[in-house]
Design an enzyme around this catalytic site. Structure first.
Site, PDB file in Angstrom:
ATOM      1  N   CYS A 117      -0.590   4.163   1.881  1.00 32.74           N
ATOM      2  CA  CYS A 117      -0.456   4.066   3.354  1.00 32.74           C
ATOM      3  C   CYS A 117       0.973   4.369   3.787  1.00 32.74           C
ATOM      4  O   CYS A 117       1.200   5.057   4.779  1.00 32.74           O
ATOM      5  CB  CYS A 117      -0.763   2.665   3.870  1.00 32.74           C
ATOM      6  SG  CYS A 117      -2.110   1.796   3.113  1.00 32.74           S
ATOM      7  N   ASP A 118       1.946   3.820   3.096  1.00 38.01           N
ATOM      8  CA  ASP A 118       3.307   3.770   3.633  1.00 38.01           C
ATOM      9  C   ASP A 118       4.341   4.603   2.873  1.00 38.01           C
ATOM     10  O   ASP A 118       5.440   4.821   3.362  1.00 38.01           O
ATOM     11  CB  ASP A 118       3.804   2.302   3.630  1.00 38.01           C
ATOM     12  CG  ASP A 118       2.949   1.410   4.523  1.00 38.01           C
ATOM     13  OD1 ASP A 118       2.367   1.942   5.475  1.00 38.01           O
ATOM     14  OD2 ASP A 118       2.867   0.204   4.252  1.00 38.01           O
TER      15      ASP A 118
ATOM     16  N   CYS B 191       0.839  -1.202   0.000  1.00 37.10           N
ATOM     17  CA  CYS B 191       0.000   0.000   0.000  1.00 37.10           C
ATOM     18  C   CYS B 191       0.868   1.244   0.000  1.00 37.10           C
ATOM     19  O   CYS B 191       1.281   1.731   1.050  1.00 37.10           O
ATOM     20  CB  CYS B 191      -0.927  -0.005   1.209  1.00 37.10           C
ATOM     21  SG  CYS B 191      -2.013   1.422   1.268  1.00 37.10           S
TER      22      CYS B 191
END
Ligand code: NAP
Length: 350
Positions: free
Chosen positions: A171-172, A168
């Site tokens: 997300c990261d 992701c």
């Protein structure tokens, strides 16, 4: 006696549905999933995909800051004890999920740490069977079981999850460990193009590793990635191994050609992102709900969470192969609870 609402799943969609259903006095039962090695391997432990990420910087209401005192005050001590120490930089995925779970519990949601392994939706009340053998009757069901990222299945991928291995980028990607460093994305579909283009904001170079000599991705997304000066494609290649060590996490990947037996080669990288698709968690439904070609549950009424079976609603990533964000999942969880409440009332269930 039949349950009025059973919520299956424990990501943002499940907990938001539980908060709303509890506050509507529906006394919901949440089946949050079982803690098993099998679920750990598949990435389907309770609290869902967010529990597998680090900082969550895009969930509204949690700007950067030290939440330690808030977390200590808000989350039950027996849960808090097992959580990683707060990093002092805003909310993490696991923290956010524990907060949502606690909020649902505070309003009276009953929580069972168990998987639904099969469901009979052909009779009403619906019949659910859990991993530990419990039989549950439900007047309405909210399916919020999410989706799991596909990984290649390498042991080395598993070893470095949360230490440079991710599925992701949104997300990261902005984490310090990826900044100005070479990164690797594996896959050739729209997800891989999107992840690579997003990661190019942070990394020094982004290598897309694809097993063929042409992308599956839509033309426009492929062209955007190919034209990007920081993106480099490693055609006809597969990842043989994710390289790294305990101190640094991921340090690179070893590539193998899909064309010949030529010697493998290594690429330096501080991050490895799998973008080879997601799989919605619908096995237990055994094909009883209508899905799209990719297997995601379909909403049969536009703008509502109704599924092809009356009284069964779907929320979050299990019904979304497009947005896949925590906040959108929470939003549809709320919708599903309201839809279930209105459906129960309209059908004369007290
Ligand atoms: P996808 O289209 O199924 O693509 C998966 C990619 O991963 C393919 O290129 C495939 O290679 C590769 N792959 C699969 N298994 C592999 C393996 N074991 N080893 C190496 N490579 C492997 O999945 P997706 O990219 O996640 O897209 C899913 C759906 O969401 C699509 O309909 C897509 O259009 C949509 N989506 C849309 C957007 C957008 O419009 N913004 C963004 C993301 C996703 P092959 O090509 O060789 O099969």
């Amino acid at each position: 006696m039949a349950e009025r609402v059973v919520i299956i799943g424990s990501g943002p969609a499940g907990w938001t549905a539980a908060i709303y259903a509890s506050r509507a006095s529906l006394d919901p039962l949440v089946l949050e999933g079982a803690i098993t090695e099998d679920n750990r391997q598949r990435g389907t432990l309770p609290l869902g995909q967010l529990a597998l990420t680090t900082e969550v910087e895009n969930y509204p209401g949690f700007p950067a800051g030290d939440l330690s005192a808030y977390l200590d005050n808000s989350i039950a001590e027996d849960k808090r004890r097992y959580m990683a120490p707060h990093a002092g930089e805003g909310v993490s995925g696991p923290e956010l999920m524990e907060l949502m779970r606690q909020q649902a519990a505070n309003f009276g949601a009953r929580i069972q740490t168990d998987d639904v392994v099969s469901a009979d939706l052909s009779t009403h009340p619906f019949q659910l069977t859990t991993l530990d053998g419990t039989q549950i009757e439900a007047l309405s069901v909210i399916v919020a079981t999410g989706a799991r990222a596909n990984y290649l299945g390498l042991e080395s991928e598993d070893r470095f999850k949360n230490a440079g291995v991710s599925a992701c980028a949104v997300c990261d990607g902005a984490l310090p460990r990826f900044r100005d460093k070479p990164l690797v994305v594996v896959g050739g579909g729209d997800s891989a193009m999107e992840e690579a283009t997003y990661l190019a904001k942070f990394g020094s170079t982004v290598h897309i590793v694809h097993r063929r000599d042409a992308f599956r991705a839509s033309k426009i997304m492929a062209e955007r990635a190919l034209a990007h000066e920081k993106i480099q494609v490693e055609w006809n290649s597969v990842i043989d191994e994710v390289l790294g060590n305990d101190q640094e996490g991921v340090t690179g990947v070893r590539l193998k050609s899909t064309l010949d037996e030529s010697e493998s080669r290594e690429l330096e990288a501080s991050g490895y992102f799998a973008a080879i698709g997601h799989t919605p968690n619908t096995d237990f439904l055994n094909g009883q709900l209508e899905t799209n070609d990719a297997g995601y549950v379909i909403w049969t009424t536009a703008g509502r969470t109704n599924t092809s079976i009356d009284g069964v609603f779907a929320a979050g990533d299990v019904a979304d192969d497009y947005y896949r964000q925590a906040v959108t999942a929470a939003g549809t969880g709320c919708m599903a609870a309201l839809d279930a409440e209105r459906w129960l009332a309209a059908n004369g269930f007290e």
